[in-house]
Design an enzyme around this catalytic site. Structure first.
Site, PDB file in Angstrom:
ATOM      1  CG  PHE A  42       5.424  -1.859  -3.808  1.00  0.00           C
ATOM      2  CD1 PHE A  42       5.492  -2.383  -4.954  1.00  0.00           C
ATOM      3  CD2 PHE A  42       5.065  -2.098  -2.742  1.00  0.00           C
ATOM      4  CE1 PHE A  42       4.707  -3.550  -5.167  1.00  0.00           C
ATOM      5  CE2 PHE A  42       4.042  -3.507  -3.064  1.00  0.00           C
ATOM      6  CZ  PHE A  42       4.115  -4.125  -4.297  1.00  0.00           C
ATOM      7  CB  SER A  43      10.748   1.772  -0.837  1.00  0.00           C
ATOM      8  OG  SER A  43      11.650   0.507  -0.431  1.00  0.00           O
ATOM      9  CD  GLU A  55      13.522  -9.505  -1.613  1.00  0.00           C
ATOM     10  OE1 GLU A  55      12.931  -9.016  -0.539  1.00  0.00           O
ATOM     11  OE2 GLU A  55      12.775  -8.984  -2.588  1.00  0.00           O
ATOM     12  CB  ALA A  56      19.832  -8.457   3.068  1.00  0.00           C
ATOM     13  CB  CYS A 103       0.814   6.442   1.691  1.00  0.00           C
ATOM     14  SG  CYS A 103      -0.635   5.711   2.466  1.00  0.00           S
ATOM     15  CB  VAL A 146       9.141 -15.826   5.963  1.00  0.00           C
ATOM     16  CG1 VAL A 146       9.359 -16.111   4.098  1.00  0.00           C
ATOM     17  CG2 VAL A 146      10.310 -15.284   6.433  1.00  0.00           C
ATOM     18  CG  LEU A 147       2.682 -14.666   3.020  1.00  0.00           C
ATOM     19  CD1 LEU A 147       2.014 -15.985   2.735  1.00  0.00           C
ATOM     20  CD2 LEU A 147       1.323 -13.919   3.511  1.00  0.00           C
TER      21      LEU A 147
HETATM   22  N1  LIG Z   1       3.196   2.715  -4.135  1.00  0.00           N
HETATM   23  C1  LIG Z   1       4.313   2.868  -4.898  1.00  0.00           C
HETATM   24  N2  LIG Z   1       5.171   3.776  -4.475  1.00  0.00           N
HETATM   25  C2  LIG Z   1       6.357   3.579  -5.293  1.00  0.00           C
HETATM   26  N3  LIG Z   1       6.877   3.011  -6.247  1.00  0.00           N
HETATM   27  C3  LIG Z   1       5.767   2.012  -6.737  1.00  0.00           C
HETATM   28  C4  LIG Z   1       4.726   1.866  -5.957  1.00  0.00           C
HETATM   29  N4  LIG Z   1       3.824   0.715  -6.533  1.00  0.00           N
HETATM   30  C5  LIG Z   1       4.660   0.306  -7.404  1.00  0.00           C
HETATM   31  N5  LIG Z   1       5.793   1.113  -7.620  1.00  0.00           N
HETATM   32  C6  LIG Z   1       6.959   0.496  -8.370  1.00  0.00           C
HETATM   33  O1  LIG Z   1       7.821   0.082  -7.926  1.00  0.00           O
HETATM   34  C7  LIG Z   1       9.062   0.215  -8.352  1.00  0.00           C
HETATM   35  C8  LIG Z   1      10.181  -0.394  -7.469  1.00  0.00           C
HETATM   36  O2  LIG Z   1      10.341  -1.567  -7.449  1.00  0.00           O
HETATM   37  P1  LIG Z   1      11.512  -2.300  -6.528  1.00  0.00           P
HETATM   38  O3  LIG Z   1      13.000  -1.531  -6.794  1.00  0.00           O
HETATM   39  O4  LIG Z   1      11.170  -3.536  -6.911  1.00  0.00           O
HETATM   40  O5  LIG Z   1      11.115  -2.065  -5.033  1.00  0.00           O
HETATM   41  P2  LIG Z   1      11.680  -2.897  -3.689  1.00  0.00           P
HETATM   42  O6  LIG Z   1      12.589  -3.761  -3.924  1.00  0.00           O
HETATM   43  O7  LIG Z   1      11.901  -1.774  -2.766  1.00  0.00           O
HETATM   44  O8  LIG Z   1      10.145  -3.560  -3.484  1.00  0.00           O
HETATM   45  C9  LIG Z   1       8.933   1.660  -8.538  1.00  0.00           C
HETATM   46  O9  LIG Z   1       9.999   2.333  -9.371  1.00  0.00           O
HETATM   47  C10 LIG Z   1       7.454   1.938  -9.053  1.00  0.00           C
HETATM   48  O10 LIG Z   1       7.262   1.822 -10.389  1.00  0.00           O
HETATM   49  C1  LIG Z   2       6.672  -6.836   4.830  1.00  0.00           C
HETATM   50  C2  LIG Z   2       6.920  -8.417   4.550  1.00  0.00           C
HETATM   51  C3  LIG Z   2       7.318  -9.008   3.267  1.00  0.00           C
HETATM   52  N1  LIG Z   2       7.433  -9.964   2.984  1.00  0.00           N
HETATM   53  C4  LIG Z   2       7.882 -10.503   1.693  1.00  0.00           C
HETATM   54  C5  LIG Z   2       7.211 -10.089   0.551  1.00  0.00           C
HETATM   55  C6  LIG Z   2       8.087 -10.102  -0.646  1.00  0.00           C
HETATM   56  O1  LIG Z   2       8.118 -11.367  -1.220  1.00  0.00           O
HETATM   57  C7  LIG Z   2       9.517  -9.684   0.022  1.00  0.00           C
HETATM   58  C8  LIG Z   2       9.855  -8.160  -0.221  1.00  0.00           C
HETATM   59  O2  LIG Z   2      10.066  -8.033  -1.413  1.00  0.00           O
HETATM   60  P1  LIG Z   2      10.420  -6.248  -1.746  1.00  0.00           P
HETATM   61  O3  LIG Z   2      11.570  -6.634  -2.827  1.00  0.00           O
HETATM   62  O4  LIG Z   2      10.682  -5.622  -0.720  1.00  0.00           O
HETATM   63  O5  LIG Z   2       8.992  -5.941  -2.533  1.00  0.00           O
HETATM   64  O6  LIG Z   2       9.205 -10.011   1.518  1.00  0.00           O
HETATM   65  C9  LIG Z   2       7.645 -11.055   4.018  1.00  0.00           C
HETATM   66  O7  LIG Z   2       7.789 -12.203   3.837  1.00  0.00           O
HETATM   67  N2  LIG Z   2       7.039 -10.769   5.265  1.00  0.00           N
HETATM   68  C10 LIG Z   2       6.785  -9.294   5.578  1.00  0.00           C
HETATM   69  O8  LIG Z   2       6.615  -8.972   6.771  1.00  0.00           O
HETATM   70 ZN   LIG Z   3      -1.049   7.455   4.054  1.00  0.00          ZN
END
Ligand SMILES: Nc1ncnc2c1ncn2[C@@H]1O[C@H](COP(=O)(O)OP(=O)(O)O)[C@@H](O)[C@H]1O
Ligand SMILES: Cc1cn([C@H]2C[C@H](O)[C@@H](COP(=O)(O)O)O2)c(=O)[nH]c1=O
Ligand SMILES: [Zn+2]
Length: 203
Positions: free
Chosen positions: A23-24, A93-94, A149, A169-170
């Site tokens: 979610f970053s 998802e590298a 957070c 991996v989950l």
């Molecule tokens: N706790 C959170 N902090 C920041 N963004 C969040 C949070 N929960 C949901 N989001 C949403 O997730 C989006 C980012 O999604 P994404 O680019 O797919 O993240 P990532 O690939 O790092 O998991 C943000 O723009 C926001 O709208």
């Molecule tokens: C922390 C963590 C994550 N995963 C999985 C969960 C999601 O399917 C992806 C991460 O996706 P995002 O685009 O970064 O939100 O990875 C996992 O398999 N194992 C872990 O420890």
């Molecule tokens: Zn905190």
């Protein structure tokens, strides 16, 4: 940021890493950079591990449902075969790829390709994930992005797993993971360990 200084075209090969917790904003940043490269008439190709079927078999999809077409692949070696004649290679998802991804990215960059890699820096235990740490080491530019957070509103640093499962991996989303800052993560792990110890005493 470097992109404002040198523009989108006529770049030398380079490796850019976008990493952080879930979610970053890693995927959104990857999509943004890939779309800008397309506007600059660059030939782009995005790859993702075929095991990542969370939102779509084919597309890269962010948590906010921004999407871009991608090619799912089983191993990093396929990138070299499929990316001939491409200016900009994106990889999402590298963390799920094999360690060969590091050499693949190096080879592409050495051949003049701009490589943009997005992935989790750490797993749910806070341990560096797959090829991401090595990619950070050889990258020309590393961007660490942060979620918020969900417990206290500070910058998150790790993805806390909400369900009991020890597999590294989950696949999952908000029901399975929450982004936490260091303090809230330590507190949550502490509570979980105490609950587990109490459970074991009962048995
Ligand atoms: N706790 C959170 N902090 C920041 N963004 C969040 C949070 N929960 C949901 N989001 C949403 O997730 C989006 C980012 O999604 P994404 O680019 O797919 O993240 P990532 O690939 O790092 O998991 C943000 O723009 C926001 O709208
Ligand atoms: C922390 C963590 C994550 N995963 C999985 C969960 C999601 O399917 C992806 C991460 O996706 P995002 O685009 O970064 O939100 O990875 C996992 O398999 N194992 C872990 O420890
Ligand atoms: Zn905190």
């Amino acid at each position: 940021m470097t992109e404002y200084l040198i523009g989108e075209t006529h770049r030398p090969g380079r490796i850019e890493v976008v990493c952080g917790s879930m979610f970053s904003g890693k995927t959104e940043e990857l999509i943004r950079r890939m779309k800008r490269a397309k506007f600059a008439k660059q030939k782009v190709e995005i790859f993702k591990p075929s095991l990542d079927t969370r939102y779509s078999e084919e597309d890269v999809v962010s948590h906010d449902k921004n999407t871009i077409r991608s090619t799912p692949i089983d191993s990093s070696g396929a990138i070299l075969l499929l990316a001939s004649d491409i200016d900009v290679v994106g990889i999402d998802e590298a963390q799920f790829f094999d360690d060969g991804l590091v050499e693949v990215c190096n080879q592409l960059a050495n051949n003049g390709v701009r490589v943009i890699v997005a992935g989790l820096d750490m797993d749910y235990k806070g341990i560096p994930f797959g090829p991401i740490p090595a990619l950070c080491a050889i990258a020309d530019e590393v961007t660490k992005v942060h979620a918020i957070c969900v417990k206290c509103g500070a910058l998150a640093y790790v993805s806390h797993r909400l369900i009991h499962n020890d597999k590294r991996v989950l696949l999952g989303e908000k029901d399975e993971y929450e982004p936490l800052c260091r303090e809230c993560y330590q507190r949550s792990i502490d509570i979980e360990m105490k609950a587990e110890a109490a459970e074991n005493l009962k048995l």
